[in-house]
Design a protein around this motif. Structure first.
Motif, PDB file in Angstrom:
ATOM      1  N   HIS A  46       0.875  -1.182   0.000  1.00 45.40           N
ATOM      2  CA  HIS A  46       0.000   0.000   0.000  1.00 45.40           C
ATOM      3  C   HIS A  46       0.911   1.231   0.000  1.00 45.40           C
ATOM      4  O   HIS A  46       1.769   1.372   0.878  1.00 45.40           O
ATOM      5  N   THR A  47       0.725   2.114  -0.983  1.00 42.42           N
ATOM      6  CA  THR A  47       1.773   3.074  -1.327  1.00 42.42           C
ATOM      7  C   THR A  47       1.303   4.519  -1.270  1.00 42.42           C
ATOM      8  O   THR A  47       0.200   4.850  -1.724  1.00 42.42           O
ATOM      9  N   VAL A  48       2.177   5.390  -0.749  1.00 43.86           N
ATOM     10  CA  VAL A  48       1.973   6.832  -0.853  1.00 43.86           C
ATOM     11  C   VAL A  48       3.349   7.477  -1.065  1.00 43.86           C
ATOM     12  O   VAL A  48       4.198   7.448  -0.189  1.00 43.86           O
ATOM     13  N   LEU A  49       3.561   8.037  -2.270  1.00 47.87           N
ATOM     14  CA  LEU A  49       4.889   8.552  -2.622  1.00 47.87           C
ATOM     15  C   LEU A  49       4.840   9.889  -3.372  1.00 47.87           C
ATOM     16  O   LEU A  49       5.833  10.304  -3.946  1.00 47.87           O
ATOM     17  N   GLY A  50       3.701  10.541  -3.389  1.00 49.24           N
ATOM     18  CA  GLY A  50       3.582  11.799  -4.122  1.00 49.24           C
ATOM     19  C   GLY A  50       4.407  12.920  -3.524  1.00 49.24           C
ATOM     20  O   GLY A  50       4.781  12.878  -2.339  1.00 49.24           O
ATOM     21  N   VAL A  72      -2.041   5.718   5.403  1.00 49.33           N
ATOM     22  CA  VAL A  72      -1.630   4.514   4.679  1.00 49.33           C
ATOM     23  C   VAL A  72      -1.157   3.429   5.645  1.00 49.33           C
ATOM     24  O   VAL A  72      -1.489   2.244   5.489  1.00 49.33           O
ATOM     25  N   LEU A  73      -0.400   3.813   6.660  1.00 47.19           N
ATOM     26  CA  LEU A  73       0.079   2.837   7.635  1.00 47.19           C
ATOM     27  C   LEU A  73      -1.076   2.234   8.434  1.00 47.19           C
ATOM     28  O   LEU A  73      -1.101   1.022   8.688  1.00 47.19           O
ATOM     29  N   ASP A  74      -2.030   3.064   8.829  1.00 50.23           N
ATOM     30  CA  ASP A  74      -3.199   2.554   9.555  1.00 50.23           C
ATOM     31  C   ASP A  74      -3.976   1.563   8.692  1.00 50.23           C
ATOM     32  O   ASP A  74      -4.420   0.508   9.172  1.00 50.23           O
ATOM     33  N   GLU A  75      -4.157   1.916   7.421  1.00 47.58           N
ATOM     34  CA  GLU A  75      -4.890   1.031   6.513  1.00 47.58           C
ATOM     35  C   GLU A  75      -4.119  -0.265   6.270  1.00 47.58           C
ATOM     36  O   GLU A  75      -4.710  -1.347   6.221  1.00 47.58           O
ATOM     37  N   ALA A  76      -2.815  -0.145   6.131  1.00 46.43           N
ATOM     38  CA  ALA A  76      -1.996  -1.344   5.940  1.00 46.43           C
ATOM     39  C   ALA A  76      -2.090  -2.265   7.151  1.00 46.43           C
ATOM     40  O   ALA A  76      -2.242  -3.489   7.017  1.00 46.43           O
ATOM     41  N   GLY A 135       1.920   0.495 -10.611  1.00 42.18           N
ATOM     42  CA  GLY A 135       1.518   1.523 -11.549  1.00 42.18           C
ATOM     43  C   GLY A 135       0.228   1.172 -12.248  1.00 42.18           C
ATOM     44  O   GLY A 135       0.181   0.276 -13.086  1.00 42.18           O
ATOM     45  N   GLY A 136      -0.854   1.847 -11.866  1.00 40.93           N
ATOM     46  CA  GLY A 136      -2.132   1.651 -12.530  1.00 40.93           C
ATOM     47  C   GLY A 136      -2.920   0.439 -12.091  1.00 40.93           C
ATOM     48  O   GLY A 136      -3.934   0.101 -12.711  1.00 40.93           O
ATOM     49  N   VAL A 137      -2.477  -0.226 -11.020  1.00 36.04           N
ATOM     50  CA  VAL A 137      -3.219  -1.387 -10.512  1.00 36.04           C
ATOM     51  C   VAL A 137      -4.196  -0.882  -9.449  1.00 36.04           C
ATOM     52  O   VAL A 137      -3.789  -0.570  -8.333  1.00 36.04           O
ATOM     53  N   GLY A 138      -5.472  -0.818  -9.806  1.00 37.75           N
ATOM     54  CA  GLY A 138      -6.416  -0.160  -8.909  1.00 37.75           C
ATOM     55  C   GLY A 138      -7.599  -0.993  -8.461  1.00 37.75           C
ATOM     56  O   GLY A 138      -8.506  -0.472  -7.826  1.00 37.75           O
ATOM     57  N   SER A 149      -4.134   2.151  -4.113  1.00 32.89           N
ATOM     58  CA  SER A 149      -5.518   1.720  -3.889  1.00 32.89           C
ATOM     59  C   SER A 149      -5.572   0.389  -3.148  1.00 32.89           C
ATOM     60  O   SER A 149      -6.459  -0.438  -3.406  1.00 32.89           O
ATOM     61  N   GLY A 150      -4.651   0.195  -2.231  1.00 37.88           N
ATOM     62  CA  GLY A 150      -4.571  -1.081  -1.546  1.00 37.88           C
ATOM     63  C   GLY A 150      -5.853  -1.497  -0.850  1.00 37.88           C
ATOM     64  O   GLY A 150      -6.246  -2.675  -0.900  1.00 37.88           O
ATOM     65  N   VAL A 151      -6.520  -0.557  -0.201  1.00 39.60           N
ATOM     66  CA  VAL A 151      -7.749  -0.892   0.519  1.00 39.60           C
ATOM     67  C   VAL A 151      -8.808  -1.387  -0.454  1.00 39.60           C
ATOM     68  O   VAL A 151      -9.466  -2.419  -0.220  1.00 39.60           O
ATOM     69  N   GLU A 152      -8.991  -0.665  -1.565  1.00 38.00           N
ATOM     70  CA  GLU A 152      -9.980  -1.072  -2.562  1.00 38.00           C
ATOM     71  C   GLU A 152      -9.642  -2.450  -3.136  1.00 38.00           C
ATOM     72  O   GLU A 152     -10.533  -3.267  -3.377  1.00 38.00           O
ATOM     73  N   ILE A 153      -8.361  -2.702  -3.354  1.00 34.50           N
ATOM     74  CA  ILE A 153      -7.943  -3.977  -3.919  1.00 34.50           C
ATOM     75  C   ILE A 153      -8.262  -5.116  -2.948  1.00 34.50           C
ATOM     76  O   ILE A 153      -8.843  -6.138  -3.343  1.00 34.50           O
TER      77      ILE A 153
END
Length: 213
Positions: free
Chosen positions: A12-16, A27-31, A180-183, A203-207
């Motif tokens: 689960h990624t956040v890099l912007g 992101v960490l809480d969701e992971a 990349g683009g896996v949603g 979009s890890g949670v949605e996946i």
């Protein structure tokens, strides 16, 4: 693959460029809640690793990100600093320009310096959207020569992302992280069925929530 195993395959990624500590905590809480790993910017690794709430989350971070054009010394130091801060895995960007120029030995040596510098898994991001198939083969060969642990399709900062054909090509060499683009669950499963062992996605949670009950 059961739901827990599936979730554990997701980074689960956040890099912007505008990522805040608050974004990272989300992101960490969701992971943590969903059994995923997390891939976060290097400036936040020490804070994340120090928080006992995230002890069970595998922390990945990036080196030479997003273009791979840092000096080898800079990449080496970035990786060592990330490991010292508590990173469990390193996602390292290949020098695409040197690869395209045919400087394969230099590319492999650059990667090898980082791989040898840290005792944690290193995934080499080859940025498939910028490469021909012949260059993808050479990039994977450089990663193998450098003793990397995985190859990864994309940073998410070039046009295009993970593709089934690229995963199939790359999996001939090393375990693959499709990024990349896996949603969606369906898109993630397509990559896993093509040979990927890890999925990188914001979009890890949605996946994970798409996993059939």
């Amino acid at each position: 693959m059961n739901r827990a195993e599936f979730a554990a395959s997701i980074d689960h990624t956040v890099l912007g460029p505008e990522t805040t500590w608050g974004d990272v905590c989300t992101v960490l809480d969701e992971a943590a809640a969903h059994g995923m790993n997390a891939c976060i910017p290097p400036c936040y690794v020490a804070e994340a690793a120090a928080d006992p709430a995230y002890d069970d989350v595998t922390l990945a971070t990036v080196v030479g990100f997003p273009h791979g054009q840092h000096s080898t010394e800079s990449k080496h130091d970035e990786a060592v600093n990330a490991w010292d801060d508590g990173a469990d895995e390193i996602d390292l960007v290949i020098n695409v320009g040197r690869l395209k120029a045919g400087e394969d030995d230099a590319v492999a040596a650059d990667l090898a310096e980082v791989v040898a510098a840290v005792p944690v898994p290193v995934k080499v991001i080859i940025e498939t959207a910028l490469l021909t198939d012949e260059e993808k083969h050479r990039a994977c060969e450089a990663a193998v020569e450098a003793d990397a642990d995985m190859v990864k399709t994309s940073t998410g900062f070039a046009d295009g992302g993970a593709a089934v054909a690229d995963v199939e090509l790359m999996s001939e060499y090393l375990p693959v992280k499709a990024s990349g683009g896996v949603g969606s669950y369906e898109a993630a499963m397509a990559m896993l069925e093509a040979g990927a062992e890890r999925i990188g996605a914001s979009s890890g949670v949605e996946i994970v929530d798409g996993y059939p009950e």
